[in-house]
Design an enzyme around this catalytic site. Structure first.
Site, mmCIF file in Angstrom:
data_model
loop_
_atom_site.group_PDB
_atom_site.id
_atom_site.type_symbol
_atom_site.label_atom_id
_atom_site.label_comp_id
_atom_site.label_asym_id
_atom_site.label_seq_id
_atom_site.Cartn_x
_atom_site.Cartn_y
_atom_site.Cartn_z
ATOM 1 N N GLY A 51 0.822 -0.839 -0.170
ATOM 2 C CA GLY A 51 -0.329 0.055 0.026
ATOM 3 C C GLY A 51 0.657 1.483 -0.175
ATOM 4 N N CYS A 52 0.722 2.193 0.628
ATOM 5 C CA CYS A 52 1.191 3.343 0.612
ATOM 6 C C CYS A 52 1.937 3.524 1.084
ATOM 7 C CB CYS A 52 0.271 4.419 1.113
ATOM 8 S SG CYS A 52 1.118 6.557 1.334
ATOM 9 N N PHE A 53 3.489 3.871 0.596
ATOM 10 C CA PHE A 53 4.673 3.635 1.380
ATOM 11 C C PHE A 53 4.994 4.426 2.950
ATOM 12 C CE2 PHE A 53 7.032 6.048 -2.516
ATOM 13 C CZ PHE A 53 5.645 6.537 -2.218
#
Length: 215
Positions: A51-53
């Protein structure tokens, strides 16, 4: 007409994203010989996409034995990916992190446990509100030993959940460092609505699951 064009655009976008994940160049990435990253000053490196880093960076930086986490892109077939390009879904890359850690303090196996404990392991092509192939879950291996550990943990988790675990398993080839403004994002922007509503709750949920590994 406007409705028709909107549907057509979405269909074309989905088709482009799908082709990006199934074209011959991308398939070659999945079967390539992995690159082993040598220890540097006694520190090892591991690579994960989940997902979002911004979220993943915060999770791993809370773990004992982890010195630093760098945000970037991995798993795709294009050179020099950027945030804008990867967000099209056509580069094959996913938002990923480079975890720099002391193997004498935290093992690769524990980092895998952190990985699965900090996400919804059954969500395909995304985590939480972040959807798309650029947000898909990937675990990168550098050698056969790591691959066997990954496969075993993934199989055990699937049996425990009685469900398919979405994380893909890729040979590690190259990590592209993301733009400067993506680094240490949660630390530098604690009041950002996304950080408040998505990243921090995800971090806190992980902390409650694995308090024994926290700094």
């Amino acid at each position: 007409m406007k409705k028709f064009l909107s549907v057509l655009f979405l269909a074309l976008l989905f088709n482009c994203n799908n082709q990006a994940q199934t074209n011959p160049k991308q398939e070659a990435i999945k079967t390539a010989t992995p690159v082993t990253v040598a220890l540097e000053n006694g520190k090892a490196k591991a690579y994960f996409a989940s997902g979002c880093f911004w979220c993943v960076e915060a999770v791993y930086e809370s773990v004992k034995g982890v010195d630093e986490v760098i945000n970037g892109y991995a798993g795709g077939h294009t050179q020099n990916p950027t945030y804008e390009k990867s967000n099209t879904g056509q580069t094959g890359h996913a938002e990923a992190v480079e975890v720099i850690y002391d193997p004498n303090i935290v093992s690769f196996e524990t980092l895998l446990d952190v990985y699965f404990a900090s996400q919804n392991p059954t969500q395909v092509n995304g985590q939480g509100p972040d959807r798309g192939s650029q947000y898909r879950s990937i675990i990168f291996y550098q050698n056969q030993e790591q691959k066997e550990i990954i496969d075993a943990k993934k199989k055990a988790l699937a049996e425990k959940l009685n469900s398919t675990v979405a994380a893909e398993v890729y040979p590690f080839l190259k990590f592209w460092i993301a733009e400067d403004y993506h680094q240490d994002y949660e630390k530098l922007h604690p009041e950002n609505p996304y950080i408040q509503n998505v990243s921090i709750p995800r971090l806190n949920k992980f902390k409650s699951k694995m308090p024994e590994v926290l700094k």
